[in-house]
Enzyme design. Structure first.
Site, PDB file in Angstrom:
ATOM      1  N   GLY A   1     -17.783  38.202 -37.281  1.00  0.00           N
ATOM      2  CA  GLY A   1     -19.142  37.759 -37.600  1.00  0.00           C
ATOM      3  C   GLY A   1     -19.893  38.858 -38.348  1.00  0.00           C
ATOM      4  O   GLY A   1     -19.360  39.953 -38.574  1.00  0.00           O
TER       5      GLY A   1
ATOM      6  N   ASN B   1     -12.005  33.762 -33.339  1.00  0.00           N
ATOM      7  CA  ASN B   1     -11.317  32.482 -33.587  1.00  0.00           C
ATOM      8  C   ASN B   1     -11.756  31.874 -34.920  1.00  0.00           C
ATOM      9  O   ASN B   1     -11.316  30.784 -35.286  1.00  0.00           O
ATOM     10  CB  ASN B   1     -11.539  31.495 -32.428  1.00  0.00           C
ATOM     11  CG  ASN B   1     -13.000  31.125 -32.262  1.00  0.00           C
ATOM     12  OD1 ASN B   1     -13.848  31.515 -33.068  1.00  0.00           O
ATOM     13  ND2 ASN B   1     -13.305  30.372 -31.225  1.00  0.00           N
TER      14      ASN B   1
ATOM     15  N   GLY C   1     -17.240  33.102 -37.461  1.00  0.00           N
ATOM     16  CA  GLY C   1     -16.889  34.353 -38.150  1.00  0.00           C
ATOM     17  C   GLY C   1     -16.054  34.048 -39.393  1.00  0.00           C
ATOM     18  O   GLY C   1     -15.497  32.961 -39.528  1.00  0.00           O
TER      19      GLY C   1
ATOM     20  N   TYR D   1     -29.128  28.022 -25.273  1.00  0.00           N
ATOM     21  CA  TYR D   1     -28.630  29.325 -25.734  1.00  0.00           C
ATOM     22  C   TYR D   1     -29.226  30.447 -24.879  1.00  0.00           C
ATOM     23  O   TYR D   1     -28.506  31.342 -24.419  1.00  0.00           O
ATOM     24  CB  TYR D   1     -28.969  29.494 -27.220  1.00  0.00           C
ATOM     25  CG  TYR D   1     -28.387  30.729 -27.852  1.00  0.00           C
ATOM     26  CD1 TYR D   1     -27.024  31.000 -27.764  1.00  0.00           C
ATOM     27  CD2 TYR D   1     -29.199  31.627 -28.556  1.00  0.00           C
ATOM     28  CE1 TYR D   1     -26.482  32.136 -28.353  1.00  0.00           C
ATOM     29  CE2 TYR D   1     -28.668  32.756 -29.146  1.00  0.00           C
ATOM     30  CZ  TYR D   1     -27.319  33.014 -29.049  1.00  0.00           C
ATOM     31  OH  TYR D   1     -26.791  34.138 -29.621  1.00  0.00           O
TER      32      TYR D   1
ATOM     33  N   LYS E   1     -26.942  32.813 -22.407  1.00  0.00           N
ATOM     34  CA  LYS E   1     -26.916  34.276 -22.573  1.00  0.00           C
ATOM     35  C   LYS E   1     -27.479  34.961 -21.325  1.00  0.00           C
ATOM     36  O   LYS E   1     -27.015  36.028 -20.931  1.00  0.00           O
ATOM     37  CB  LYS E   1     -27.675  34.710 -23.840  1.00  0.00           C
ATOM     38  CG  LYS E   1     -27.056  34.256 -25.150  1.00  0.00           C
ATOM     39  CD  LYS E   1     -25.598  34.623 -25.349  1.00  0.00           C
ATOM     40  CE  LYS E   1     -25.355  36.084 -25.633  1.00  0.00           C
ATOM     41  NZ  LYS E   1     -23.913  36.344 -25.967  1.00  0.00           N
TER      42      LYS E   1
END
Ligand code: UDP
Length: 340
Positions: free
Chosen positions: A16, A38, A42, A161, A165
């Site tokens: 990324g 994966n 990215g 999200y 996180k």
């Protein structure tokens, strides 16, 4: 890949934008670096520079694959865990696989670093604060690591999200306390720099692209929302230095520049710096993301803890960053032209 390096760093999600810069900075320090990604968000192209380095290795792999991850962690002295879905655009729509992948990834990584006693850094996000500054009537003027988190309802998917996180942070801290692992958590605030793409929503690459292509610059809402943009080079420096600091283990650190800019002001700056004729348009947030979305108005980090620990914090100014990014974007559009 040589084996003489004392420090062998594993970066999950390293293809990324942030991970690829981190990889280059660690290689510069003489570390051996393995990137696992994966390649869902990215891009291997981000690793073009790193791939030519003899101490670098790229492994295309899902972090959820514990069996194949185990030998990679076993060979490492430090792990930077960045693998995650990113960007408001991805977070804005419900996806059970995004949520579950993140949970599987953190579960695996924490088990493996506990087993192999590898130093661990979790990349978290300012999104963890939710809308803490927006709903406190001006009482919270910057976000400290221990500021109360305030989220919207679960049917507004954006908040998934922050929730995920935060769970990653809880799990990391729990393992630190239960197992005595060496683990530090960093909360990154709107990191910007070369290689970031606007595809997943990030405002600066989107505005630059719109400006250079003469398209309308799309400011969501009234543009009064504010963000603090942090330069990638400064951010990876802090991440690496925190990993080296024994006193940082078990702690959470904001990493960010503390100077806010409104999104409308940002749009004007980018229009001016690119010399673009694009018009700046205000787009209602529902038009961009539908009705089940909430934007965050204010996000300003308090960086006192970081400054106390490292003696510095990210300070590269926004104008300087924009000039660099505009030059880079112009080169991509007109690779052979030189601007005077
Ligand atoms: N934004 C905008 N136009 C765009 C993309 C983003 O006005 O084309 C706004 C967005 O609504 C938010 C801010 O810019 O208020 C920062 O967005 P970004 O996705 O870069 O970061 P985050 O919301 O995670 O802070």
């Amino acid at each position: 890949m040589t084996h003489q390096n004392e420090r062998h760093c594993l970066i999950t999600g390293g293809a990324g934008f942030i991970g690829s810069h981190l990889a280059e900075a660690l290689l510069k320090e003489g570390c051996a670096v393995t990137v696992v990604d994966n390649l869902t968000t990215g891009r291997q192209a981000n690793l073009a520079k790193a791939l030519s380095h003899p101490n670098f290795r790229f492994v295309k792999l899902d972090v959820a694959n514990r069996e194949l991850m185990a030998p990679l962690v076993a060979q490492s002295t430090e792990v930077y865990h960045l693998a995650s879905y990113v960007g408001v655009r991805l977070a804005a729509y419900p996806s059970s696989s995004h949520i579950l992948n993140n949970l599987r990834a953190i579960d695996n990584m924490l088990d493996l670093v506990t087993h192999y006693r590898t130093k661990f850094q979790l990349s978290s996000t300012s999104e963890v604060y939710g809308k803490a500054m927006d709903v406190q009537n001006g009482q919270v003027t910057s976000l400290k690591e221990d500021t109360d988190r305030i989220y919207g309802p679960t049917n507004i998917h954006r908040w998934s999200y922050s929730g995920i996180k935060a769970i990653e942070e809880f799990l990391t801290l729990a393992k630190y306390h239960e197992e005595g692992i060496n683990a530090v958590i960093v909360r990154l605030f709107n990191v910007v720099g070369p290689r970031q793409i606007g595809q997943n929503g990030m405002v600066i690459p989107r505005f630059i692209q719109q400006a250079l292509q003469g398209e309308p610059i799309t400011v969501y809402g009234d543009g009064a929302q504010q963000r603090c943009f942090s330069y990638i080079g400064d951010v990876v420096r802090c991440m690496i230095d925190l990993m080296k600091t024994p006193g940082a283990s078990g702690e959470i650190f904001n990493i960010g520049n503390h100077i806010p800019v409104s999104i409308l002001e940002l749009a004007h700056k980018i229009k001016e710096f690119t010399g673009s004729r694009s018009e700046i348009v205000l787009v209602p947030i529902e038009k961009a993301f539908g009705t089940s979305f909430e934007d965050v108005l204010l996000r300003i980090p308090n960086v006192d803890k970081l400054k106390k620990q490292l003696g510095y914090h990210p300070t590269t100014g926004l104008d300087q960053v924009l000039i660099e990014l505009i030059e880079e974007a112009e080169k991509m559009i007109h690779p052979y032209s030189v601007r005077h």
